[in-house]
Design a protein around this motif. Structure first.
Motif, PDB file in Angstrom:
ATOM      1  N   GLY A  72      -0.284  -2.410  -1.684  1.00  0.00           N
ATOM      2  CA  GLY A  72      -0.584  -1.423  -2.719  1.00  0.00           C
ATOM      3  C   GLY A  72      -2.055  -1.435  -3.064  1.00  0.00           C
ATOM      4  N   GLY A  73      -2.418  -0.551  -3.974  1.00  0.00           N
ATOM      5  CA  GLY A  73      -3.818  -0.416  -4.334  1.00  0.00           C
ATOM      6  C   GLY A  73      -4.413  -1.692  -4.898  1.00  0.00           C
ATOM      7  N   THR A  74      -3.654  -2.364  -5.732  1.00  0.00           N
ATOM      8  CA  THR A  74      -4.179  -3.585  -6.340  1.00  0.00           C
ATOM      9  C   THR A  74      -4.515  -4.605  -5.263  1.00  0.00           C
ATOM     10  OG1 THR A  74      -2.913  -3.174  -8.342  1.00  0.00           O
ATOM     11  CG2 THR A  74      -3.654  -5.433  -7.969  1.00  0.00           C
ATOM     12  N   LEU A 103      -7.674  -3.644  -3.420  1.00  0.00           N
ATOM     13  CA  LEU A 103      -8.904  -3.912  -4.186  1.00  0.00           C
ATOM     14  C   LEU A 103      -9.166  -5.412  -4.261  1.00  0.00           C
ATOM     15  CD1 LEU A 103      -8.798  -1.294  -7.101  1.00  0.00           C
ATOM     16  CD2 LEU A 103      -9.698  -1.076  -4.793  1.00  0.00           C
ATOM     17  N   PRO A 113     -10.785   9.843  -6.535  1.00  0.00           N
ATOM     18  CA  PRO A 113     -11.377   9.915  -7.867  1.00  0.00           C
ATOM     19  C   PRO A 113     -10.854   8.779  -8.739  1.00  0.00           C
ATOM     20  CG  PRO A 113      -9.429  11.279  -7.798  1.00  0.00           C
ATOM     21  CD  PRO A 113      -9.520  10.584  -6.461  1.00  0.00           C
ATOM     22  N   TYR A 120      -8.558   7.214 -11.614  1.00  0.00           N
ATOM     23  CA  TYR A 120      -7.171   7.522 -11.982  1.00  0.00           C
ATOM     24  C   TYR A 120      -7.114   8.252 -13.326  1.00  0.00           C
ATOM     25  CZ  TYR A 120      -2.360   7.134 -13.453  1.00  0.00           C
ATOM     26  OH  TYR A 120      -1.108   7.441 -13.890  1.00  0.00           O
ATOM     27  N   ASP A 133     -12.972   3.213  -4.033  1.00  0.00           N
ATOM     28  CA  ASP A 133     -11.554   3.151  -4.362  1.00  0.00           C
ATOM     29  C   ASP A 133     -10.991   4.565  -4.282  1.00  0.00           C
ATOM     30  OD1 ASP A 133      -9.036   2.838  -5.273  1.00  0.00           O
ATOM     31  OD2 ASP A 133      -9.584   2.174  -7.298  1.00  0.00           O
ATOM     32  N   CYS A 164      -7.807   4.879  -3.547  1.00  0.00           N
ATOM     33  CA  CYS A 164      -6.366   4.581  -3.575  1.00  0.00           C
ATOM     34  C   CYS A 164      -5.588   5.807  -4.020  1.00  0.00           C
ATOM     35  CB  CYS A 164      -6.083   3.434  -4.546  1.00  0.00           C
ATOM     36  SG  CYS A 164      -6.545   1.826  -3.890  1.00  0.00           S
ATOM     37  N   ASP A 167      -4.062   4.622  -0.772  1.00  0.00           N
ATOM     38  CA  ASP A 167      -2.657   4.220  -0.908  1.00  0.00           C
ATOM     39  C   ASP A 167      -1.728   5.249  -0.279  1.00  0.00           C
ATOM     40  OD1 ASP A 167      -3.709   2.176  -2.323  1.00  0.00           O
ATOM     41  OD2 ASP A 167      -2.823   2.725  -4.265  1.00  0.00           O
ATOM     42  N   HIS A 214       1.421   4.985  -0.540  1.00  0.00           N
ATOM     43  CA  HIS A 214       2.548   5.179  -1.463  1.00  0.00           C
ATOM     44  C   HIS A 214       2.177   6.050  -2.657  1.00  0.00           C
ATOM     45  CE1 HIS A 214       1.712   1.057  -3.699  1.00  0.00           C
ATOM     46  NE2 HIS A 214       0.844   1.975  -4.048  1.00  0.00           N
ATOM     47  N   LYS A 215       0.980   6.612  -2.617  1.00  0.00           N
ATOM     48  CA  LYS A 215       0.633   7.635  -3.610  1.00  0.00           C
ATOM     49  C   LYS A 215       0.722   8.990  -2.880  1.00  0.00           C
ATOM     50  CE  LYS A 215      -1.770   4.746  -6.961  1.00  0.00           C
ATOM     51  NZ  LYS A 215      -1.810   3.387  -6.376  1.00  0.00           N
TER      52      LYS A 215
HETATM   53  C1  LIG Z   1      -7.749   4.658  -8.301  1.00  0.00           C
HETATM   54  C2  LIG Z   1      -6.679   3.606  -8.248  1.00  0.00           C
HETATM   55  N1  LIG Z   1      -6.964   2.397  -7.744  1.00  0.00           N
HETATM   56  C3  LIG Z   1      -6.046   1.411  -7.688  1.00  0.00           C
HETATM   57  C4  LIG Z   1      -4.769   1.602  -8.157  1.00  0.00           C
HETATM   58  C5  LIG Z   1      -3.768   0.484  -8.133  1.00  0.00           C
HETATM   59  O1  LIG Z   1      -2.746   0.787  -7.239  1.00  0.00           O
HETATM   60  P1  LIG Z   1      -1.324   0.063  -7.270  1.00  0.00           P
HETATM   61  O2  LIG Z   1      -0.652   0.434  -8.547  1.00  0.00           O
HETATM   62  O3  LIG Z   1      -0.685   0.600  -6.036  1.00  0.00           O
HETATM   63  O4  LIG Z   1      -1.538  -1.405  -7.158  1.00  0.00           O
HETATM   64  C6  LIG Z   1      -4.424   2.862  -8.699  1.00  0.00           C
HETATM   65  C7  LIG Z   1      -3.091   3.105  -9.251  1.00  0.00           C
HETATM   66  O5  LIG Z   1      -2.820   4.106  -9.872  1.00  0.00           O
HETATM   67  C8  LIG Z   1      -5.404   3.882  -8.735  1.00  0.00           C
HETATM   68  O6  LIG Z   1      -5.129   5.085  -9.258  1.00  0.00           O
END
Ligand SMILES: Cc1ncc(COP(=O)(O)O)c(C=O)c1O
Length: 490
Positions: free
Chosen positions: A108-110, A113, A186, A188, A213, A215, A247, A249-250
């Motif tokens: 995932g995004g976290t 990063l 962009p 979030y 980022d 994501c 991501d 999954h987004k």
């Molecule tokens: C710009 C951005 N970076 C990172 C994340 C973190 O992603 P995740 O919730 O999949 O860990 C998000 C989640 O909304 C995001 O919008």
């Protein structure tokens, strides 16, 4: 609904059909993941048959273990295909400015990063106290990465009108210990694209890595650009961009558990890996944080991308673009509401300029009407706002949103703003996180209707309390409240 006496591990196993029934009954309390009325947490393309395909693909690979790519070449092949697709979409691969681009599939995004920060940190073992520079609009996962990895976080403010950081402020924040500079494409919260080219240039001038980022938007901005939207450069076409996260999954519309972290070349990725041979078991080599990991989400993402294809994503991006425009048009004429940013990606974000129209009450009134938006607390000189992540499934609902919003606004005006009791207001204003005792938390939770029983849909008072508190107290209160919810169901 969970059987009180037996819970997750009954003495005698429960028939499969009943177990599924129980899960479905539990799911009935959830926000609706499909149908275009939930504007956070889920990404729904509204494509018939896609869920079934992704589930079947997941089932094929659920027991495959990503721990060892040599044992399961199917997974390696699918991961490499996902990385290639992401790289090609984001300005990398043969014949581009980033021909050596490589990457990894993460959960995932976290995780993406965190690994971008880890790679940057471990590329500089000479630094005792590494630091990263992140605009305040950067995702909270950067702060989490800094926290987990013991890297100092230097935040750069954003302009309250453009919601973007000034490149000069980014440059000024870079120190000799800085290992990474971040930009969002962009963000979030507001859906605005940072000035990536300028930020990457100041990072490159300082010899520092620059992570974009993407994501959230990396899988929509390229399609929006192809549809004619004025999307600024944000990918590997920009000199100085060293890594990008996106991501699946987004807006890749894959089921949860898949993001891609790309690096401009293998040398940049090398310090992301963790290898360990100093024990008598198998030599461990992990590109990502997890060791054992299921092949299911990766296979599901692979199936999703192959099935939708470029034509599918273009079509979904067009639907999303039109839905964003329609929702923004529904907000604009409402007395007291104001778009915080003109939509330039897939977010609609609005605030209230009218003290008689309480945004948190409005969010509850929308929820009561089946529209699930996301409240965002005020921060520094940015006002509280309402966030809508817009996906393709929203398109058929857009015409219903305006009337629902008008009704919810009228109801919120009639209800009036939340008035915190004098005690709560004083607590929010003066309490320090250290002074928060378990007794006080229990009292606050009880007073706010949290803690026991199902979570309420009426969150305006809670949001008002949090809004009145400083960030450190917000963090602590939320941790305590969620801790109250996470209790074993004996
Ligand atoms: C710009 C951005 N970076 C990172 C994340 C973190 O992603 P995740 O919730 O999949 O860990 C998000 C989640 O909304 C995001 O919008």
């Amino acid at each position: 609904m969970i059987d009180e006496g037996t819970g997750a591990l009954p003495e005698v196993g429960v028939p499969a059909a009943r177990v599924l029934e129980e899960i479905r009954a539990l799911r009935a309390a959830d926000r609706p993941t499909h149908g275009g009325r939930l504007f956070a947490y889920v990404y729904d393309p509204g494509v018939a048959g896609l869920d079934e395909l992704a589930q079947a693909a997941d089932a094929e690979s659920a027991h495959v273990n990503g721990l060892d790519p040599t044992a399961f070449p199917s997974l390696l092949a699918m991961e490499n295909a996902l990385v290639a697709a992401a790289a090609r979409l984001l300005g990398g691969g043969p014949g581009t400015a980033a021909p050596e681009v490589v990457g990894s599939v993460t959960s995932g995004g976290t995780e993406s990063l965190m690994l971008a920060v880890k790679a940057a940190r471990d590329a500089r073992p000479d630094l005792a106290e590494p630091r990263i520079v992140v605009p305040v609009s950067g995702h909270a996962a950067f702060a989490k990465a800094a926290h987990y990895l013991r890297v100092a976080l230097d935040q750069v403010p954003v302009d309250p009108l453009t919601l973007r950081p000034a490149p000069a402020d980014v440059a000024a924040a870079i120190r000799p210990e800085t290992v990474l500079v971040a930009a969002s494409a962009p963000s979030y919260a507001h859906g605005v694209v940072d000035p990536v080219a300028e930020i990457a240039a100041v990072a490159a001038a300082a010899g520092v890595r620059c992570h974009v980022d993407a994501c959230f938007g990396g899988w929509t901005l390229p399609w929006l650009r192809r549809l004619g939207a004025p999307v600024p450069e944000f990918d590997f076409a920009v000199d100085g961009v060293t890594s990008i996260s996106v991501d699946l999954h987004k807006y890749g519309y894959a089921p949860k558990g898949v993001s891609v972290l790309l690096h401009r070349d293998p040398a940049l990725r090398a310090p992301q890996y963790f290898a360990y041979a100093d024990w008598p078991g198998y030599t461990m080599i992990n590109p990502v944080i997890a060791s054992t990991r299921s092949g299911g989400p990766i296979a599901a993402a692979y199936a999703t991308l192959r099935h939708l294809g470029e034509d599918g994503y273009l079509r979904l991006a067009a639907l999303t673009r039109d839905a964003v425009a329609g929702l923004a048009d529904a907000v604009r004429p409402v007395d007291g509401l104001r778009l915080l940013a003109e939509p330039e990606s897939t977010v609609v974000c609005f605030t209230s300029d009218d003290p008689g129209l309480d945004l948190f009450v409005l969010v509850d009134e929308l929820t009561a009407r089946g529209w699930h938006t996301q409240p965002q607390l005020g921060y520094a000189d940015l006002p509280a706002s309402v966030h809508l992540t817009v996906t393709a499934a929203v398109a058929p609902r857009v015409a219903e949103f305006g009337p629902a919003l008008a009704e919810a606004v009228a109801a919120a005006r009639a209800a009036g703003p939340v008035e915190l009791s004098a005690e709560l207001r004083a607590l929010a204003g003066s309490l320090t996180p250290e002074a928060l005792t378990p007794e006080l938390v229990a009292r606050l939770a009880a007073g706010l209707g949290l803690g026991a029983g199902p979570v309420t849909d009426r969150m305006a008072v809670v949001n008002t309390l949090l809004d009145a508190a400083a960030p450190a107290l917000r963090e602590r209160l939320l941790a305590e409240f969620v801790g109250l919810l996470q209790r074993p169901s004996w």
